[in-house]
Design an enzyme around this catalytic site. Structure first.
Site, PDB file in Angstrom:
ATOM      1  N   ASP A  89      -1.812   0.426   9.546  1.00  0.00           N
ATOM      2  CA  ASP A  89      -0.577   0.247   9.799  1.00  0.00           C
ATOM      3  C   ASP A  89       0.011   0.226   8.606  1.00  0.00           C
ATOM      4  O   ASP A  89       0.022  -0.606   7.936  1.00  0.00           O
ATOM      5  CB  ASP A  89      -0.537  -0.841  10.805  1.00  0.00           C
ATOM      6  CG  ASP A  89       0.938  -1.112  11.335  1.00  0.00           C
ATOM      7  OD1 ASP A  89       2.082  -0.709  10.502  1.00  0.00           O
ATOM      8  OD2 ASP A  89       1.215  -1.875  12.418  1.00  0.00           O
ATOM      9  N   LYS A  97      11.407   0.460  11.140  1.00  0.00           N
ATOM     10  CA  LYS A  97      11.589  -0.308   9.694  1.00  0.00           C
ATOM     11  C   LYS A  97      11.886   0.336   8.442  1.00  0.00           C
ATOM     12  O   LYS A  97      13.043   0.873   8.626  1.00  0.00           O
ATOM     13  CB  LYS A  97      10.051  -1.212   9.743  1.00  0.00           C
ATOM     14  CG  LYS A  97       9.610  -1.667  10.774  1.00  0.00           C
ATOM     15  CD  LYS A  97      10.444  -2.740  11.413  1.00  0.00           C
ATOM     16  CE  LYS A  97       9.885  -2.956  12.977  1.00  0.00           C
ATOM     17  NZ  LYS A  97       8.610  -3.363  13.370  1.00  0.00           N
TER      18      LYS A  97
END
Ligand SMILES: *Cc1c(COP(=O)(O)O)cnc(C)c1O
Length: 394
Positions: A185, A210
């Site tokens: 991730d 993000k």
């Protein structure tokens, strides 16, 4: 089957050039320099099966999403990227593509709360078992692997919210020795700071919500892989499961990605100054940031990352109540979940992002505060933190 478009970007080009041009040729019909938002569900066929650009229905493939996918593949140095409606949708599609009932996975002991919840509350019911391990210790990871059963090792580096750093190359070796895939991730680092595929990872996961999107105006996710067969399986499941982003959301992420390099440089620079302030502050007992020489993962981070990122966590000396007072007292740092946008955010992981792991092995310290350091003027950010920390005493 939708068309599989593979990474055609010029890998000799620098990161910022790829971010602005990969998958983003000027529109052949109009010359528009930005890929249009193809806000459409279906495509006219010239006779049955006569597809003009390979597109037939936007769940299978849409030109705006293709532009984003080609750009993301180029940024991670992968063969193929796939975009999803959220980071968790990307994770769910990946897991149900590569796992079957009876399989086992190794998870970080400080995983993103939503990832942990997906394993513990959803996949467990489908017969997928998990063990949490301390990922910075590759030997500890090797020790919990179940030969023949462990199909996947999952790592976030830097991790959330304690900014733990794991050695991607070492974990790839451990996973591959057991015949398992290594999934990284890469949300916290972004492809600008870290490129896991080049270090041996099999799959990169992003919450494009993000840093990639970067403006807190869209929710999205992505997977990037370098193996052609895995890419084909994921393309099949992306279409079969249908958790795709719409054209406008794809366009927003693509627009954000163009400025990723300059934004990340500023996020890192501002975080460095924020850390310097927190380090010497009497109300702060500990600071977590991989750029600190005393951080456990500093050497690995210096080796596998371009810089140390814009996420900073710290413990407040006065405990839970003092930490909550600091979170309530900032004026520029906005009290909110999420991260990676241009604006600075502050949050209390124990009561907000990580509330769902309370009572588990993944519980975080009650006096912990997490910052997503934005790209505002650094003097204003430092001043805001100074006055908020003054409120810690109550
Ligand atoms: C936010 C986040 C996710 C989940 O992504 P969504 O877009 O919110 O679904 C996964 N991993 C990390 C590290 C995240 O920060």
């Amino acid at each position: 089957m939708p068309p599989v478009t593979e990474n055609r970007a010029d890998s000799q080009q620098g990161f910022a050039t790829r971010a602005i041009h990969a998958g983003q040729e000027p529109d052949p019909q109009t010359g528009a320099v930005v890929p249009p938002i193809h806000q459409v569900s279906t495509f006219k066929q010239d006779g049955v099966g006569g597809l003009r650009g390979g597109y037939e229905y936007s769940r299978s493939a849409n030109p705006t999403r293709t532009a984003l996918e080609e750009c993301l593949a180029a940024l991670e140095g992968g063969l193929r990227a796939l975009a999803f409606a959220s980071g968790l949708a990307a994770e769910d599609t990946l897991l149900r593509t590569v796992l079957s009932p009876g399989d086992h996975v190794v998870l970080p002991d400080d995983a993103y709360g939503g990832t942990y919840r997906l394993f513990a509350r959803v996949l467990q019911r489908w017969g997928v078992e998990h063990t949490a391990a301390h990922m910075p210790d590759a030997t500890a990871v090797a020790a919990v692997i179940q030969p023949g059963r462990t199909k996947l090792v999952w790592v976030e580096t830097p991790s959330n919210p304690l900014l733990g750093v794991s050695d991607i190359a070492a974990l790839a070796a451990v996973a591959h020795a057991a015949g398992a895939l290594l999934v990284v991730d890469n949300t916290f680092a972004s492809p600008y700071l870290q490129q896991p595929l080049a270090l041996g990872a099999d799959v990169v996961v992003h919450s494009t919500t993000k840093y990639l999107g970067g403006h807190s105006d869209v929710v999205g996710g992505a997977l990037v892989v370098s193996d052609a067969e895995l890419a084909q399986q994921l393309v099949f499941h992306q279409n079969a499961m249908g958790a795709v982003p719409g054209p406008f959301d794809s366009w927003l992420v693509l627009r954000g990605a163009k400025t990723l390099a300059v934004r990340m440089d500023r996020h890192c620079e501002n975080a460095r100054a924020v850390v310097a302030l927190l380090k010497d502050h009497p109300e702060v007992s500990q600071v977590f940031w991989p750029g600190l020489p005393e951080h456990d993962g500093h050497e690995v981070a210096a080796r596998q990352m371009r810089d140390f990122g814009g996420m900073v966590s710290f413990r407040v000396r006065g405990g839970l109540d003092a930490a909550l007072r600091v979170c309530a007292a900032t004026r520029i740092f906005t009290l909110a979940e999420s991260l990676g946008g241009v604006e600075s955010l502050i949050e209390h992981p124990g009561k907000m992002t990580h509330a769902s792991v309370a009572g588990s092995a993944l519980e975080v310290p009650a006096d912990l505060v997490r910052l997503s350091v934005g790209i505002e003027d650094i003097e204003d950010l430092l001043h805001d933190l100074e006055q908020a920390l003054a409120a810690a005493k109550g």
